[in-house]
Design an enzyme around this catalytic site. Structure first.
Site, PDB file in Angstrom:
ATOM      1  N   ASN A 193      -6.389  -2.928   1.947  1.00 56.59           N
ATOM      2  CA  ASN A 193      -6.351  -4.396   1.962  1.00 56.59           C
ATOM      3  C   ASN A 193      -7.757  -4.936   2.164  1.00 56.59           C
ATOM      4  OD1 ASN A 193      -3.561  -4.569   1.758  1.00 56.59           O
ATOM      5  ND2 ASN A 193      -3.226  -4.747   3.956  1.00 56.59           N
TER       6      ASN A 193
ATOM      7  N   ARG B  20       0.825  -1.218   0.000  1.00 59.26           N
ATOM      8  CA  ARG B  20       0.000   0.000   0.000  1.00 59.26           C
ATOM      9  C   ARG B  20       0.859   1.268   0.000  1.00 59.26           C
ATOM     10  NH1 ARG B  20      -3.943  -0.818   4.862  1.00 59.26           N
ATOM     11  NH2 ARG B  20      -1.999  -1.690   5.696  1.00 59.26           N
TER      12      ARG B  20
END
EC number: 6.2.-.-
Length: 802
Positions: free
Chosen positions: A45, A27
């Site tokens: 996620n 990320r």
């Protein structure tokens, strides 16, 4: 950055990223990339992996974003699929009003992978060695590029609350790192420092705390190093379990460790500070160095070299009967600090008595390891999942796994073409070197090495780990696959589970599973047709009720036909034959010639160790009567018999495969001798039966015993046996492939861990024009058969209509 006041339409996409993309800094990678390209949106996620909502200035920028997303991924990430979905700019939700954002994980059904534990990265290694750094000498330092994963996780998504770090609240400094997308510790779930993280201490075998100052040491790790240098044995709590460690150059310490651990002969693994130390004892190629330094940091089997005169020699008890050593590099901060000043290796063997599971918690270690160790180096971060060290080596030009565990499991493999609509399958593996496999298309999740299920504690660990994986990956099987063997504990468990869940049970022949496993690893499509499979191992339950182990099969995922095999020989005493090589020698000679006739022709047989004290008349009677002497075409037992004839492990073996391993070592010594008329491989005959071709070792025994009687060195005889067997198997494979119209040879089974056999068969078959498939990422031994079972079970089910 895009201005929200712009009137021109934006390019809007939703990107779904599947693979190993959680807990690896993925990320933050997306965040940095979006900022660099002037994009808005968010990333999070979820149970399917990573979801990106992207507002880009134009299509070209979105394309660049996707290209760089793949090309510049973090070191531990693996993108299996990147799915792009264009969204109408007018109808889509407005972009975030401030920036590209990283948002909280979504709890959805799990379809993502879990990244394996990874060795300490260079940046973290530098920090623990840097004076003044707040993580100086801190043994639990990690970031998104390294550190524990599977060993500490209890659920997905991989967030701190779902790990054994949940009980260590982050201090302000660590929390700031954790929340900063620009920091490499952004959302590093095990992130910690001395102020807030786990702690480590040293105690003696009675449980009394040891003060490092009393040993003139700055901390517990330095004190542990002092104790090891004084010849003591330490139990060390690591990443996936405990190790027992001692100075590898201290013969007395190594001998005490063998005696306490009840491990008479099996080689010990070694850990060295760096490649320079390893190179003092072993030759290390570029491929082997890359393996040692990889994030998985496995034990790598290396060829010994002669020691320099000024360096300490390794204790002779490290690897009896072997010319290779298993080395690994330090893969955690604790190990790095422990070995920092060591110019020689340490023994670093699993923390258990032989055949038991490795200890993972402090209480168990105090009970089971205190009698084995002089002191224990403990910490208070729980190991939730046991992980043995992975083992690999370079064979036939490429790295190959012998044991798949820490650093590699549970990274999934992808199903071959044609299996993407397969039903979920749970495959339960074999009895020895057990692993199990969850097929949840498109993933094949092979568990870490669990061990031999005839040990009750290992069976309990198998059941516990299976429950964990089913919960961790929310796996709901629709079929259960087991080995056909009626007495395997994994198969009995699978039959019970299938009945309990009212699911179909698919029983898979052992060697068919071996061949399907090597097909799967090599991405052989479901409808690509058959291969010629050569499966060589100790034994597996055959379709005819005998014990197989030297098989040539026409095979695909749907089925197989047995075309050839080693001539069956009795196993006098049943299971005892696997532990006493002389029994196999007796059976081989009696089958080939009759024992009395053979002794008349080669009197030395009556003087061979192991046979001089054997109850030969009684064993001949049980073999002739077929009582407690099952027939077997086992390659492994043929190796045992030849080893016994040459004085290797004549009476008994101390660990599975010992006789074959020591025979290979002997053959490697003999294969370098100058060629003479006696140096060609020994011949094998072919016996044509209605059901197929048997490869008969009788001519091999004739030549071998002649050479032995004439005083040919055992090393040369061992080399001739290896070459003859490899040639006979390859030539029969070539003839059967031509007869069957096949162009691919698939190799599997534990006997292909023999470097001479694998290398010779691959070389000869490829030179003759066959395509050869062999294992690399999955062990060729029984640690890989669950993979084959899963795909065979999936192929046996009806395919969905389109």
């Amino acid at each position: 950055m895009i201005s929200l006041t712009e009137s021109r339409p934006l390019h809007v996409e939703h990107l779904r990223v599947r693979g190993l993309v959680q807990g690896v800094g993925f990320r933050p990678h997306v965040w940095h990339l979006a900022h660099s390209l002037g994009c808005l949106g968010d990333v999070r996620n979820d149970g399917d992996g990573v979801l990106i909502r992207l507002w880009a200035p134009d299509t070209k920028t979105a394309d660049t974003f996707c290209q760089r997303l793949r090309a510049d991924s973090p070191p531990l990430a693996r993108i299996d699929a990147l799915e792009r979905s264009r969204q109408p700019a007018q109808s889509s939700a407005p972009p975030p009003t401030t920036d590209f954002q990283i948002i909280a994980s979504a709890a959805t059904e799990v379809h993502t992978g879990l990244v394996p534990d990874a060795a300490t990265c260079p940046a973290c290694a530098a920090e623990i060695g840097q004076l003044g750094n707040r993580r100086h000498r801190y043994p639990f330092t990690n970031c998104t590029h390294c550190g524990p994963r599977l060993s500490i996780v209890r659920a997905i998504p991989y967030d701190r609350a779902n790990t054994s770090m949940a009980c260590f609240p982050l201090c302000p400094d660590c929390l700031a790192e954790y929340n900063n997308p620009a920091n490499r510790r952004f959302h590093a779930q095990p992130n910690a420092c001395p102020m807030c993280g786990p702690r480590l201490w040293l105690e003696d075998s009675s449980g009394q705390m040891l003060d490092p100052a009393d040993l003139d040491a700055e901390d517990a790790i330095a004190a542990a190093s002092r104790l090891i240098s004084r010849g003591q044995i330490l139990a060390i709590k690591g990443i996936g379990g405990f190790h027992l460690a001692c100075d590898a150059t201290n013969s007395q310490a190594v001998a005490r460790l063998r005696q306490r651990k009840a491990r008479d002969a099996k080689p010990f693994a070694l850990m060295a500070r760096d490649l320079d130390v390893i190179r003092r004892y072993c030759a290390v190629s570029a491929q082997e160095a890359a393996l040692l330094q990889s994030p998985a940091a496995p034990i790598v089997l290396l060829e010994c070299r002669h020691s320099e005169p000024d360096q300490p020699s390794l204790a002779p008890g490290i690897a009896p009967g072997q010319t290779s050593l298993g080395f690994m590099l330090p893969y955690s901060p604790l190990h790095l600090l422990l070995l920092a000043h060591w110019e020689r290796p340490l023994v670093m063997t699993s923390g258990n008595r032989s055949d038991e599971p490795q200890a993972i918690d402090n209480a168990d270690a105090r009970t089971r390891l205190a009698p084995l160790a002089d002191a224990l180096l403990l910490h208070d971060r729980d190991i939730l999942n046991r992980l043995d060290d992975s083992v690999a080596r370079v064979d036939a030009g490429q790295p190959r796994l012998l044991r798949r565990a820490r650093g590699l499991a549970p990274a999934p493999l992808l199903v071959p073409e044609g299996f993407h609509q397969a039903p979920p399958v749970l495959a339960l593996g074999g009895e020895l070197k057990n692993t199990f496999c969850l097929l949840d298309a498109p993933r094949l999740i092979l568990s870490q090495h669990l061990g031999d299920l005839d040990e009750p504690a290992t069976l309990r660990e198998f059941e516990r780990t299976l429950r964990l994986y089913r919960e961790l990956f929310q796996h709901q099987p629709e079929r259960i696959a087991v080995d056909q063997h009626p007495d395997y504990r994994s198969s009995a468990f699978g039959r019970h589970l299938a009945a309990e869940l009212a699911l179909p049970l698919i029983e898979v022949q052992h060697h068919h599973a071996h061949i399907a496993a090597v097909l799967a690893e090599n991405a052989w499509p479901r409808d690509a047709g058959s291969v010629l499979g050569l499966a060589l191992d100790g034994l597996g339950y055959g379709s005819d009720g005998t014990l197989w182990g030297g098989e040539l099969l026409r095979a695909d995922y749907q089925g197989f036909t047995r075309l050839g095999w080693l001539r069956p020989t009795p196993l006098p005493g049943g299971d005892r034959a696997a532990k006493e090589p002389w029994r196999n020698l007796l059976a081989q000679i009696h089958t080939a010639f009759g024992w009395d006739q053979a002794c008349a022709q080669w009197p030395l047989l009556t003087r061979l160790p192991g046979l001089t004290e054997a109850p030969i008349p009684a064993l001949l009677r049980i073999m002739d009567a077929g009582i407690n002497a099952p027939l077997s075409s086992s390659t492994g037992r043929l190796f045992d018999a030849v080893a016994a004839a040459l004085g290797v492990c004549t009476k008994s073996i101390a660990y599975e495969g010992q006789a074959a391993m020591e025979l290979e070592t002997l053959a490697r010594a003999g294969s370098g001798a100058s060629r003479t008329p006696n140096s060609a491989g020994y011949p094998f005959a072919r016996l044509h039966r209605p059901e197929g071709i048997q490869l008969d070792p009788a001519p091999m025994w004739q030549a071998l015993l002649d050479d032995l009687s004439q005083g040919l060195p055992p090393a040369r005889i061992a080399a001739r046996f290896h070459q003859g067997l490899a040639t006979a198997l390859t030539e029969l494979s070539l003839d059967l492939a031509r007869e069957q119209g096949l162009d691919t040879l698939a190799l599997s089974g534990g006997s292909f861990q023999n470097r001479i056999l694998l290398g010779s068969v691959v070389h000869q078959a490829e030179r003759a024009g066959l395509r050869v498939l062999a294992h690399s990422r999955v062990p060729s031994n029984d640690g890989g058969i669950a993979l084959g079972q899963a795909l065979i079970a999936a192929a046996a089910s009806p395919r969905p209509a389109h």
